[in-house]
Design a protein around this motif. Structure first.
Motif: not given
Length: 556
Positions: A222, A243, A255, A545
């Motif tokens: 991330r 996400f 995702p 995400g």
């Protein structure tokens, strides 16, 4: 899209961004026809009038419109003023009436259970009260949610700590919440504000940059929206779709729904939940896409279902797959499981695929099987795939995959009319839900898109749909412009939006189709690398995400 070459390096993109002329104007009511002006960024004069369908009709509304590039504006909206009638209160977690001793407590219950809890608290000297929670009717949900128990009213959050301690001593969990975050109908104090929103408007007829998405260096990590925007030299950015956050639910950053980047399918849909689909020349639409994945071998009549792409096999965040437990329907913020799965991986996932027991088949860029491994976890070859299988599907995949043979991996997205979406190099898809506006009318599909849970006394719906939270919205107006909206929340100076209010806002901004994107602590808008809203997480901007980016075009 436009005249911008999407395949420029990030260094080149950043260099273009530094030299782009920008100016600030008040946006016209119709499609923008702004032309390049002086290369200075000056905030426009406030716009006195506004018409957001949010709170009381007589609230003051202040708008400031900034032109970031021809055809790209940012509108900052403040509606209402801080309301002194809103206070803090202690909300009680009501124990379940289920015979299951492990059943969790919830915010809502039946009237009888709520009155029983309130009575015990009152007997302990705590001024508890019972409140009936009725939620606005949506297309497929809402109405009577149940009853909550609260105690006290406090001018500051810290003032409620003594009451929470009393409630705990009486045997119940409790927390202090702000009444302005309620999404209740019919309470006049909740209609006075304050709200703060940011709106990006992209006119595809004028904007010569690029509306796109980015997940960063890989899917399984991330990054913050500002990091993603800065890395690409973006003029502006907002957070994207849902996400995985918890490692127990899969690979953080992956995702939890449809993802297509630069025409490549990277994540499968959740059922047929809606997504923002960005096509050629910055045109966008809201579409419901569903999954049709398969693995087959030439000359072999058998075809193996492909359950997903770029996620940990057996873990399906937000559910909506095939033969999932406990449901194959979408179920938001929940992780379903499936003991028998085949999942494909692309190089975008990361340096290595998830490790664990099962089978992993390695395919080169031509689809030729180069290895069949009896344990999962390896690098994905450039331009190729790997296929991981668990449970009974491991034996089925082994029957198809032989070193030197070829396999065809299909990762098709099917639209509502049954046609296969054929992504081009400029296609991006970001997942979301629920639908807020459809065909020019408010149509909130909370139940269909998994925001209604049975058996939890409506507590998830109460917290996620009914109550006000930070929200991010994407939609298209009648002129074909894409609008990206952030609404701050979980703050006393910005109350946030219920899902019904998010739909109201989308409609009053002129959207004829709109969906909710990831919100809460993820809600972020960035301009020129700087966060321009107020994210709600105590730690600051949340790593996400993916993000939607507005990239600059070539200098003329």
């Amino acid at each position: 899209m436009g005249t911008f070459n999407r395949r420029l390096s990030r260094t080149a993109v950043a260099a273009l961004a530094l030299g782009l002329p920008v100016a600030c104007l008040v946006a016209p009511a119709g499609p923008s026809t702004a032309a390049p002006t002086a290369p200075a960024q000056v905030t426009a004069a406030p716009v006195a009038s506004g018409s957001l369908d949010l709170g009381a009709a007589d609230l003051p509304e202040h708008r400031t419109v900034t032109t970031l590039a021809p055809g790209l504006t940012r509108t900052s909206i403040t509606r209402g003023t801080p309301n002194p009638d809103l206070q803090w209160t202690a909300e009680v977690a009501i124990p379940s009436s289920s015979p299951d001793p492990d059943a969790p407590a919830s915010a809502l219950s039946t009237e009888a259970q709520a009155r029983s809890v309130a009575g015990k608290l009152q007997a302990a000297g705590i001024p508890a009260r019972v409140e009936h929670v009725q939620s606005p009717r949506l297309a497929d949900a809402g109405g009577d949610l149940g009853y909550r128990v609260r105690a006290g009213q406090f001018p500051a959050k810290a003032d409620g700590s003594a009451t929470v301690a009393q409630i705990k001593a009486a045997g119940y969990a409790s927390s202090v919440i702000y009444t302005g975050w309620d999404g209740d109908e019919g309470t006049s104090e909740n209609t006075r504000g304050q709200w703060k929103l940011e709106v990006l408007t992209i006119d595809p007829k004028v904007f010569r940059g690029d509306l796109t998405s980015s997940f960063g260096p890989n899917l399984q990590d991330r990054e913050t929206t500002s990091q993603l925007g800065s890395a690409a030299g973006a003029l502006a950015a907002v957070n994207g779709g849902y996400f995985v956050l918890d490692p127990k639910a899969g690979a953080p950053g992956d995702p939890a729904g449809t993802s297509v980047v630069d025409g490549k399918v990277l994540s499968e849909p959740v059922g047929d939940r809606p997504s923002l689909v960005i096509g050629a020349k910055n045109g966008s639409s809201i579409q419901r896409l569903h999954w049709d994945g398969s693995v087959s071998a030439p000359g072999n009549a058998s075809k193996l279902a492909l359950d997903g792409i770029n996620r940990v096999p057996g873990l399906i965040r937000n559910c909506g797959g095939t033969d999932d437990t406990p449901t194959s329907l979408p179920l938001h913020d929940f992780t379903c499981t499936d003991a028998d799965e085949v999942v494909a991986f692309t190089p975008e996932f990361g340096s290595s695929t998830p490790s664990g027991p099962g089978l992993e088949v390695v395919l080169d860029a031509h689809g030729t099987v180069t290895a069949v491994n009896n344990v999962r976890g390896t690098a994905v070859p450039a331009g190729g795939h790997t296929l991981q299988a668990i449970g009974t599907d491991a034996d089925r995949l082994a029957g198809l995959a032989k070193v030197g043979s070829r396999l065809k991996v299909a990762t098709d997205l099917i639209s509502g009319d049954g046609k296969t979406l054929k992504p081009g190099a400029t296609t991006d898809v970001v997942n979301g839900g629920p639908v807020l506006v459809e065909n020019g009318r408010e149509h909130v599909s909370a139940a269909r898109d998994g925001m209604v849970r049975s058996g939890d006394s409506n507590s998830f719906y109460y917290g996620w749909v009914h109550k006000r939270n930070p929200r991010t919205i994407a939609g298209v107006d009648a002129a074909g412009r894409t609008l990206l909206v952030t609404a701050d929340g979980r703050q006393t100076t910005s109350l946030g939006l219920s899902i019904k209010e998010a739909a109201d806002v989308a409609g009053s901004l002129g959207m004829v189709s709109a969906i909710n994107l990831d919100g809460g602590g993820s809600t972020t808008m960035v301009q020129d690398g700087n966060v321009v809203n107020s994210p709600s997480d105590a730690t600051g901007e949340r790593p996400v995400g993916d993000a939607l980016l507005l990239l600059p075009g070539r200098k003329s």
